[in-house]
Design an enzyme around this catalytic site. Structure first.
Site, PDB file in Angstrom:
ATOM      1  N   SER A 145       0.836  -1.199   0.000  1.00 30.14           N
ATOM      2  CA  SER A 145       0.000   0.000   0.000  1.00 30.14           C
ATOM      3  C   SER A 145       0.873   1.253   0.000  1.00 30.14           C
ATOM      4  CB  SER A 145      -0.943  -0.003   1.208  1.00 30.14           C
ATOM      5  OG  SER A 145      -0.233  -0.257   2.396  1.00 30.14           O
TER       6      SER A 145
ATOM      7  N   ASP B  69       5.591  -6.922   2.433  1.00 31.53           N
ATOM      8  CA  ASP B  69       4.732  -7.478   1.385  1.00 31.53           C
ATOM      9  C   ASP B  69       5.538  -7.905   0.169  1.00 31.53           C
ATOM     10  OD1 ASP B  69       2.001  -7.903   1.286  1.00 31.53           O
ATOM     11  OD2 ASP B  69       1.505  -5.778   1.072  1.00 31.53           O
TER      12      ASP B  69
ATOM     13  N   GLU C  96      -8.780  -9.876   5.048  1.00 28.59           N
ATOM     14  CA  GLU C  96      -9.164  -8.509   4.650  1.00 28.59           C
ATOM     15  C   GLU C  96     -10.585  -8.478   4.100  1.00 28.59           C
ATOM     16  OE1 GLU C  96      -6.386  -6.314   2.211  1.00 28.59           O
ATOM     17  OE2 GLU C  96      -7.774  -4.633   2.003  1.00 28.59           O
TER      18      GLU C  96
HETATM   19  O1  KIV Z   1      -0.385  -3.373   1.919  1.00 23.80           O
HETATM   20  C1  KIV Z   1      -1.228  -3.271   2.815  1.00 23.80           C
HETATM   21  O2  KIV Z   1      -1.451  -2.199   3.396  1.00 23.80           O
HETATM   22  C2  KIV Z   1      -1.958  -4.469   3.200  1.00 23.80           C
HETATM   23  C3  KIV Z   1      -2.983  -4.312   4.283  1.00 23.80           C
HETATM   24  C4  KIV Z   1      -4.281  -3.982   3.676  1.00 23.80           C
HETATM   25  C5  KIV Z   1      -3.067  -5.494   5.133  1.00 23.80           C
HETATM   26  O3  KIV Z   1      -1.744  -5.509   2.667  1.00 23.80           O
END
Ligand code: KIV
Length: 275
Positions: A44, A82, A177
């Site tokens: 994100s 991520d 989510e």
């Molecule tokens: O990248 C992000 O912010 C996420 C959250 C929504 C858990 O994956």
């Protein structure tokens, strides 16, 4: 105390696990000091910091740059990162990229997707890499518009089965989510790994939110809560600065340094003789 996976597992169904996204060094220092359990460099970062239209634009280079900044600010929290879009499309690529993140200081990697991600989670686990699965709304797959998942029997069953399969494959955590509260509760009670909810109701083992959403940067969301009005406060500060520089009230003598008068007199004398 450095928080590891074993510690996070002891919190399951005992004490809620706190997770926040983080993209920069100063915010990482504050989150760590506040006692956040998992500081999470989410993809994100693309829409919240880099001005991208969606998560699919985020690259490994973007993630590594922000991960390294956050790493410098985290001492105690578990540091999760991520896997960005298409960085985990096959086993070989996923292992290579996850290892790059570990070399940058991540404690574990998160990857989006349901049951189709079981081979990737298995391979990462075999390499000793701690993984967090992520089911329900997956921004890399479904885009930024988030619908609620788990509203029909078939969809609820698919989510429950996916969570179980990912946990069996070795996932150490799982993000739920935008999943109905009832289905999230069933998953939380049926898997033995901590569930971390976002828009998934009250009964997950922990909660994650995007830092921008709690600070009041950008639009409000139903699943989030604003604890600060960053946009308004920051805009006010910028306007005041702009006005004070423009009208000459900043800087004042208090913001200024001086050369001692005798040294200044020498400079002026030298200047005169040099002309
Ligand atoms: O990248 C992000 O912010 C996420 C959250 C929504 C858990 O994956």
């Amino acid at each position: 105390m450095k928080k590891n996976i074993a510690y996070l597992h002891t919190k399951k169904q005992q004490q809620p696990i706190t997770v926040l996204t983080c993209y920069d060094y100063p915010t990482a220092c504050l989150q760590d000091e506040a006692g956040i359990d998992i500081v999470f460099v989410g993809d994100s970062v693309g829409t919240n910091i880099l001005g991208y239209k969606n998560e699919t634009e985020v690259t490994m280079a973007d993630m590594r740059h922000h991960l390294k900044a956050v790493r410098r600010g985290v001492t105690d929290a578990y540091l999760l990162v991520d896997m960005p879009y298409a960085s985990d499309s096959d086993v070989k690529q996923a292992v290579t990229n996850a290892k790059l993140f570990l070399s940058d200081g991540a404690d574990g990697v998160k990857l989006e997707g349901g049951i189709e991600k079981v081979p990737i989670v298995t391979a990462l686990t075999e390499q000793g890499i701690e993984t967090c699965a992520h089911i329900g709304h997956n921004p890399q797959i479904h885009g930024t518009k988030a619908a609620t998942h788990g509203k029909t029997f078939a969809k609820a069953k698919r989510l429950i089965e996916a969570a179980a399969a990912l946990a069996d494959a070795g996932a150490k955590l799982i993000v739920l989510e935008k999943i109905t509260e009832e289905v999230s509760q069933i998953i939380t009670e049926t898997v033995d790994i901590p569930t971390i909810g976002i828009g998934a109701g009250r009964y997950c083992d922990g909660q994650v939110l995007v830092i921008n959403d709690i600070l009041g940067i950008g639009p409000p969301f139903k699943h989030a809560k604003r604890y600060q009005d960053y946009n308004h406060l920051t805009f006010e500060a910028i306007c005041q600065y702009h006005e004070e520089v423009a009208n000459g009230t900043f800087p004042t003598d208090a913001n200024t340094s001086h050369i001692p008068p005798d040294k200044l007199a020498r400079v002026q004398k030298w200047l005169k003789s040099a002309r």
